[in-house]
Design a protein around this motif. Structure first.
Motif, short mmCIF file in Angstrom:
data_model
loop_
_atom_site.label_atom_id
_atom_site.label_comp_id
_atom_site.label_asym_id
_atom_site.label_seq_id
_atom_site.Cartn_x
_atom_site.Cartn_y
_atom_site.Cartn_z
N SER A 40 -39.38 -17.88 -7.30
CA SER A 40 -40.35 -18.40 -7.23
C SER A 40 -41.59 -17.28 -7.67
CB SER A 40 -40.85 -18.87 -5.61
OG SER A 40 -42.30 -19.28 -5.59
N HIS A 41 -41.81 -16.64 -7.31
CA HIS A 41 -42.25 -15.50 -8.43
C HIS A 41 -42.48 -15.90 -9.98
CE1 HIS A 41 -43.21 -13.11 -4.34
NE2 HIS A 41 -43.85 -12.72 -4.81
N ALA A 42 -41.64 -15.51 -10.16
CA ALA A 42 -41.11 -15.50 -11.95
C ALA A 42 -41.50 -16.94 -12.21
CB ALA A 42 -39.03 -15.94 -12.00
N MET A 43 -41.05 -17.98 -11.21
CA MET A 43 -42.89 -19.02 -11.95
C MET A 43 -43.69 -18.98 -12.28
SD MET A 43 -40.27 -21.81 -12.50
CE MET A 43 -40.94 -23.28 -11.84
N GLU A 44 -44.40 -18.18 -11.02
CA GLU A 44 -45.75 -18.25 -11.30
C GLU A 44 -45.96 -16.76 -12.49
OE1 GLU A 44 -48.24 -18.64 -10.11
OE2 GLU A 44 -47.03 -20.58 -8.39
#
Length: 64
Positions: A24-28
């Protein structure tokens, strides 16, 4: 094993939860720090619980 059968009481469940959070963080466009990843490994291994993981993270960023 389906996602619905995963529990945070198991290594597999905790590993899945951490991988989902990292993804999820990587997608951001964010990347977890090495310190956070080390704490996450302790959590996955069952050495610390969710509360300790949160406390360590808050302390690291001056939010304790």
């Amino acid at each position: 094993m389906s996602v619905s059968t995963l529990s945070l009481d198991t290594v597999e469940g905790r590993a899945f939860a951490v991988s989902e959070a990292v993804h999820s963080h990587a997608m951001e466009g964010l990347e977890p720090s090495p310190e956070l990843l080390a704490d996450a490994e302790d959590y996955i291994a069952g050495l610390i619980d969710e509360e300790e993981l949160l406390q360590r993270t808050r302390k690291r960023y001056g939010l304790a």
